[in-house]
Design an enzyme around this catalytic site. Structure first.
Site, PDB file in Angstrom:
ATOM      1  N   ASP A 150       0.820  -1.208   0.000  1.00 50.70           N
ATOM      2  CA  ASP A 150       0.000   0.000   0.000  1.00 50.70           C
ATOM      3  C   ASP A 150       0.862   1.269   0.000  1.00 50.70           C
ATOM      4  O   ASP A 150       1.901   1.332   0.661  1.00 50.70           O
ATOM      5  CB  ASP A 150      -0.913  -0.027   1.231  1.00 50.70           C
ATOM      6  CG  ASP A 150      -2.045   0.966   1.146  1.00 50.70           C
ATOM      7  OD1 ASP A 150      -2.316   1.467   0.043  1.00 50.70           O
ATOM      8  OD2 ASP A 150      -2.664   1.237   2.197  1.00 50.70           O
ATOM      9  N   HIS A 151       0.400   2.261  -0.717  1.00 48.00           N
ATOM     10  CA  HIS A 151       1.002   3.603  -0.737  1.00 48.00           C
ATOM     11  C   HIS A 151       2.512   3.575  -0.983  1.00 48.00           C
ATOM     12  O   HIS A 151       3.295   4.125  -0.210  1.00 48.00           O
ATOM     13  CB  HIS A 151       0.665   4.353   0.560  1.00 48.00           C
ATOM     14  CG  HIS A 151      -0.748   4.870   0.587  1.00 48.00           C
ATOM     15  ND1 HIS A 151      -1.143   5.966  -0.141  1.00 48.00           N
ATOM     16  CD2 HIS A 151      -1.846   4.425   1.228  1.00 48.00           C
ATOM     17  CE1 HIS A 151      -2.437   6.180   0.061  1.00 48.00           C
ATOM     18  NE2 HIS A 151      -2.883   5.253   0.878  1.00 48.00           N
ATOM     19  N   GLU A 263      -2.824  -0.183  -8.506  1.00 50.25           N
ATOM     20  CA  GLU A 263      -3.789   0.886  -8.255  1.00 50.25           C
ATOM     21  C   GLU A 263      -3.033   2.211  -8.213  1.00 50.25           C
ATOM     22  O   GLU A 263      -1.914   2.271  -7.695  1.00 50.25           O
ATOM     23  CB  GLU A 263      -4.509   0.658  -6.926  1.00 50.25           C
ATOM     24  CG  GLU A 263      -5.436   1.789  -6.519  1.00 50.25           C
ATOM     25  CD  GLU A 263      -6.287   1.424  -5.320  1.00 50.25           C
ATOM     26  OE1 GLU A 263      -7.149   0.526  -5.468  1.00 50.25           O
ATOM     27  OE2 GLU A 263      -6.092   2.005  -4.242  1.00 50.25           O
TER      28      GLU A 263
END
Length: 479
Positions: A150-151, A263
């Protein structure tokens, strides 16, 4: 299988493949288990028993061997299924996540942690995947599940997650998003556009103007790029698109033939993503052949940590419908992603029908908050100590988060009754204070939390299931 004592098997974990049986069995320590293998034990580490079976620890080595033996324990790509990510800052919440997920039709990402979260919890990407895998094994989950790095912000962030077998990579190019364009004059916009990394964008300004300075017919509206709006989109997000493309190329190099999905997330920025800007981002990512499966824009209103949606729901409904219409323009080839999505119960019934289920829900710290809720009920002295500690840490720890809680809206522990302690987890300001201070709490009280939670794991799983049942109700696949 596993009739012999003294082992007490965890029944949901029992499975057999190719003539070898596997299970988790309870150890002497409360809430801890070990791996039992009966049959072909080659490759596993542990102690060989009199009957030839093996009992071994939850080690990284055993996790790797078990994933090879039981392929469903390897993270997988989930594609365009309705999906949800479950952050687990303690490494023990996955069985509760499985209880909530089972039967919903929602594709789960059980391993999800950012670089920031790993640094604050002291865990590695491999430990996050392994913890999720052991939890999925314990709960008897045999369906596909994902692992989200994530991130990710820099090229250097990527390799440890690739090495650990992650399948989903959330690229956060927020540092390349220029929110100041909202107030820039034309001269400033033109100067910023001229300085964009056009080589990385593999195009020129003249080609971009020809490509976008037009009207776009969507299914329910028309978008018109005049020069001002186009230059705003370019200046605001051009650098972010270029960085995302660089990250994608690096991922493709490192992943090789292994499948993965991406994403792009621009939710943690200062201004709302306009529909024209969303169109520009999606069109450019596709032109650059970035393999993105979801996009997280900055929606109207505020999505803050650990609390409900802040803003006008009618405005949000129109906003999400607009973003969904752009997604449909691109043949529903990606999902909308709801970041900071936990506890936004007002939003889910809006997002699911608007996207026809092409949506990803991302949660992070809400399972940690459920752990604190349990602590507040069964060890009040410890919770009081933690609560006062979080109040002392809040102003420092909040700096990297979008939160609006104020300390003056909270009370010190000495002014609260025992009955009021669990209620703090239902209140806006205390909930945010507890949410963003997790790293400091785990540094100071982590061993105490783990000891109490391991001694009360069934209760913790129940708390998690109850909380995520509410989250996933709107996302359930209709039969």
């Amino acid at each position: 299988m596993f009739e012999q004592q003294p082992f007490t098997q965890i029944s949901e974990s029992v499975t057999e493949r190719d003539g070898t049986a596997y299970a988790l069995v309870n150890s002497d320590k409360p809430g801890e288990s070990q791996l039992l293998v009966r049959g072909t034990t080659e490759g596993f580490e542990g102690d060989t028993l009199a009957d030839g079976s093996l009992i071994g620890p939850h080690s990284a080595h055993n996790a790797a061997v078990l994933r090879q033996r039981l392929p469903w324990l390897q993270p997988a790509v989930l594609g365009l299924q309705t999906s949800a990510g479950f952050g687990d800052r303690l490494g023990i919440a996955t069985p509760g996540h499985v209880l909530a997920t089972r039967g919903t039709g929602v594709a789960p990402i059980y391993a999800q942690q950012s670089v920031r979260e790993n640094s604050r919890t002291g865990r590695t990407p491999q430990e996050v995947v392994d913890d999720a895998m052991w939890g999925a094994f314990e709960a008897g989950w045999h369906e596909p599940w994902g692992a989200d790095a994530d991130h990710l912000k820099t090229l250097e962030d990527i390799p440890p997650f690739v090495d650990a077998g992650y399948t989903f990579y959330t690229i956060d190019p927020g540092e390349y998003v220029d929110d100041a364009v909202e107030t820039d004059d034309e001269e400033t916009l033109q100067r910023k556009v001229a300085r964009l990394p056009w080589a990385d964008l593999q195009t020129t300004l003249a080609e971009t103007i020809e490509r976008y300075q037009r009207s776009v017919e969507l299914d329910d509206r028309t978008l018109t790029f005049n020069q001002h709006e186009l230059y705003k989109a370019l200046a605001k997000y051009g650098g972010a698109v270029a960085h995302t493309a660089r990250m994608a190329r690096r991922l493709q190099e490192l992943q090789g033939q292994r499948p993965f999905e991406m994403e792009m997330s621009v939710d943690e920025t200062g201004t709302t993503t306009a529909l024209l800007e969303h169109f520009y981002i999606a069109a450019e990512l596709k032109r650059l052949q970035v393999p993105f499966v979801s996009l997280a824009p900055r929606f109207a209103g505020r999505f803050e940590k650990g609390v409900g949606y802040i803003g006008d729901l009618n405005e949000l409904t129109q906003n999400i419908n607009g973003h969904a219409s752009i997604m449909r323009h691109f043949d529903n080839s990606y999902k909308l992603s709801l970041h900071t999505g936990s506890d936004k119960f007002e939003v889910y019934p809006i997002a699911v029908p608007a996207t026809n289920g092409l949506v990803h829900l991302k949660t992070a710290g809400t399972s940690y908050l459920e752990a604190l809720r349990l602590i507040a009920s069964i060890d009040r002295p410890l919770f009081r100590e933690i609560w006062d500690f979080t109040r002392s840490r809040y102003e420092t720890d909040r700096r990297t988060y979008h939160v609006s809680a104020r300390l003056e809206e909270t009370l010190p522990a000495e002014q609260l009754t025992d009955e009021q302690l669990p209620e703090l987890l239902n209140q806006f300001a205390p909930r945010q204070v507890l949410h963003v201070t997790f790293g400091s709490v785990l540094d100071t009280y982590g061993s105490d939390l783990q000891r109490i939670l391991h001694a009360n794991l069934p209760a913790y799983y129940t708390y998690i299931q109850r909380h995520f049942d509410k989250h996933l109700e709107a996302f359930k696949r209709q039969k």
